[in-house]
Design a protein around this motif. Structure first.
Motif, PDB file in Angstrom:
ATOM      1  N   SER A   1       0.853  -1.185   0.000  1.00  0.00           N
ATOM      2  CA  SER A   1       0.000   0.000   0.000  1.00  0.00           C
ATOM      3  C   SER A   1       0.890   1.236   0.000  1.00  0.00           C
ATOM      4  O   SER A   1       2.038   1.202   0.423  1.00  0.00           O
ATOM      5  CB  SER A   1      -0.891  -0.003   1.242  1.00  0.00           C
ATOM      6  OG  SER A   1      -0.112   0.039   2.403  1.00  0.00           O
TER       7      SER A   1
ATOM      8  N   PHE B   1       2.739   4.583   0.906  1.00  0.00           N
ATOM      9  CA  PHE B   1       3.242   5.103   2.179  1.00  0.00           C
ATOM     10  C   PHE B   1       4.049   6.343   1.868  1.00  0.00           C
ATOM     11  O   PHE B   1       4.866   6.346   0.962  1.00  0.00           O
ATOM     12  CB  PHE B   1       4.117   4.059   2.873  1.00  0.00           C
ATOM     13  CG  PHE B   1       4.303   4.323   4.337  1.00  0.00           C
ATOM     14  CD1 PHE B   1       5.342   5.135   4.781  1.00  0.00           C
ATOM     15  CD2 PHE B   1       3.447   3.769   5.261  1.00  0.00           C
ATOM     16  CE1 PHE B   1       5.523   5.385   6.130  1.00  0.00           C
ATOM     17  CE2 PHE B   1       3.627   4.013   6.605  1.00  0.00           C
ATOM     18  CZ  PHE B   1       4.656   4.818   7.043  1.00  0.00           C
TER      19      PHE B   1
ATOM     20  N   ASN C   1      -4.178  -4.644   1.606  1.00  0.00           N
ATOM     21  CA  ASN C   1      -4.167  -3.950   2.895  1.00  0.00           C
ATOM     22  C   ASN C   1      -2.844  -4.232   3.608  1.00  0.00           C
ATOM     23  O   ASN C   1      -2.803  -4.847   4.664  1.00  0.00           O
ATOM     24  CB  ASN C   1      -5.359  -4.415   3.744  1.00  0.00           C
ATOM     25  CG  ASN C   1      -5.479  -3.633   5.037  1.00  0.00           C
ATOM     26  OD1 ASN C   1      -5.028  -2.493   5.117  1.00  0.00           O
ATOM     27  ND2 ASN C   1      -6.067  -4.243   6.040  1.00  0.00           N
TER      28      ASN C   1
ATOM     29  N   THR D   1       0.767  -2.349   4.859  1.00  0.00           N
ATOM     30  CA  THR D   1       1.460  -1.085   5.084  1.00  0.00           C
ATOM     31  C   THR D   1       2.963  -1.277   4.876  1.00  0.00           C
ATOM     32  O   THR D   1       3.493  -2.372   5.073  1.00  0.00           O
ATOM     33  CB  THR D   1       1.213  -0.552   6.501  1.00  0.00           C
ATOM     34  OG1 THR D   1       1.641  -1.521   7.463  1.00  0.00           O
ATOM     35  CG2 THR D   1      -0.260  -0.258   6.696  1.00  0.00           C
TER      36      THR D   1
ATOM     37  N   LYS E   1       6.972   0.662   5.165  1.00  0.00           N
ATOM     38  CA  LYS E   1       7.791   1.742   5.689  1.00  0.00           C
ATOM     39  C   LYS E   1       9.256   1.497   5.340  1.00  0.00           C
ATOM     40  O   LYS E   1       9.732   0.364   5.388  1.00  0.00           O
ATOM     41  CB  LYS E   1       7.626   1.846   7.210  1.00  0.00           C
ATOM     42  CG  LYS E   1       8.355   3.051   7.802  1.00  0.00           C
ATOM     43  CD  LYS E   1       8.069   3.199   9.277  1.00  0.00           C
ATOM     44  CE  LYS E   1       8.767   4.431   9.846  1.00  0.00           C
ATOM     45  NZ  LYS E   1       8.468   4.608  11.288  1.00  0.00           N
TER      46      LYS E   1
ATOM     47  N   LYS F   1      -2.327  -7.587   6.511  1.00  0.00           N
ATOM     48  CA  LYS F   1      -3.561  -7.389   7.270  1.00  0.00           C
ATOM     49  C   LYS F   1      -3.640  -8.262   8.506  1.00  0.00           C
ATOM     50  O   LYS F   1      -4.422  -7.989   9.417  1.00  0.00           O
ATOM     51  CB  LYS F   1      -4.770  -7.660   6.365  1.00  0.00           C
ATOM     52  CG  LYS F   1      -4.823  -9.070   5.803  1.00  0.00           C
ATOM     53  CD  LYS F   1      -6.004  -9.231   4.869  1.00  0.00           C
ATOM     54  CE  LYS F   1      -6.042 -10.639   4.278  1.00  0.00           C
ATOM     55  NZ  LYS F   1      -7.180 -10.800   3.343  1.00  0.00           N
TER      56      LYS F   1
END
Length: 245
Positions: free
Chosen positions: A18, A20, A139, A141, A143, A163
């Motif tokens: 997703s 970021f 879903n 994330t 970083k 998720k």
């Protein structure tokens, strides 16, 4: 093949990220471009390839020939020479079927087995697909962790959390921008296992940069070696090749 090994391979190729708001977006875009670019990937309507798998942990070698036709037709033929076994499985997009050793016909798989057959077919599909293009549908994330040295390579490292809150480290070669490795710890405490997969060599095929040699590790010990060859794109594939009968 060991379930954990297969799960690691699937996770490696199936990872979709997703958006970021940090350097991770830039790394993903560069990786897609290094692979061949969004337009090139979008124009792939079919692909076929062969693979050989040396499952060191099981002391077994096998080969897999694979065919995919958009949007949802798949087929794979698996051979285990040492056991004189050949298995055929696929889907026309609606019915999942298998042809077991000794069978003369393809048979629709029971509902209880469908997930297993589908998982195997999807696993091979991801080897040459571009999962990062559909990150908005996932879903997960992402970083940016920083720049690290791994196997004499400098890699940009991303932390991906899915998720289910499972966390993986994804390594991108800082020079080529291609994905190099993924690492995940499964379980906890004394029962934890570190699974890692590395793309040891890439190959150029019709303007695409794709994996050629892959190694899978468990707790730093190599478990399987995979080689991909005979990759072809946009071949004419008949729908009947994917039908149950």
């Amino acid at each position: 093949m060991n379930y954990k090994i297969l799960a690691t391979i699937v996770a490696f190729f199936a990872l979709s990220f997703s958006a970021f708001a940090d350097k991770s977006d830039e790394i993903i875009e560069k990786s897609i471009k290094a692979t061949g670019g969004k337009e090139k990937i979008a124009n792939l309507n079919s692909w076929t390839f062969s693979s050989t798998i040396n499952a060191i942990a099981q002391n077994m070698e096998l080969s897999v020939d694979y065919w995919y036709k958009k949007p949802d037709k798949m087929r794979m033929v698996t051979k285990v020479p040492a056991m004189s076994i050949e298995m055929d499985g696929g889907t026309d997009g609606k019915i999942f079927w298998v042809k077991q050793p000794g069978d003369s016909l393809r048979r629709a798989v029971p509902e209880t087995m469908q997930g297993q057959v589908q998982g195997q077919l999807e696993f091979y599909k991801t080897m040459l697909s571009a999962p990062m293009l559909d990150f908005k549908e996932k879903n997960i994330t992402l970083k940016y962790k920083g720049l690290e040295d791994i196997d004499e390579k400098k890699c940009n490292v991303l932390i991906a959390v899915d998720k289910d809150s499972s966390e993986s480290l994804i390594y991108f070669d800082a020079i080529s921008n291609l994905m190099y490795s993924t690492k995940q710890i499964m379980g906890s405490g004394e029962q934890s296992v570190t699974m890692e997969m590395k793309i040891m060599e890439y190959q150029r095929v019709d303007g695409m940069t794709l994996p050629k040699r892959i190694e899978v590790y468990q707790n730093n010990t190599v478990q399987a070696k995979i080689s991909l060859s005979a990759i072809k794109f946009n071949e004419k594939l008949e729908d009947s090749d994917f039908n149950a009968n």
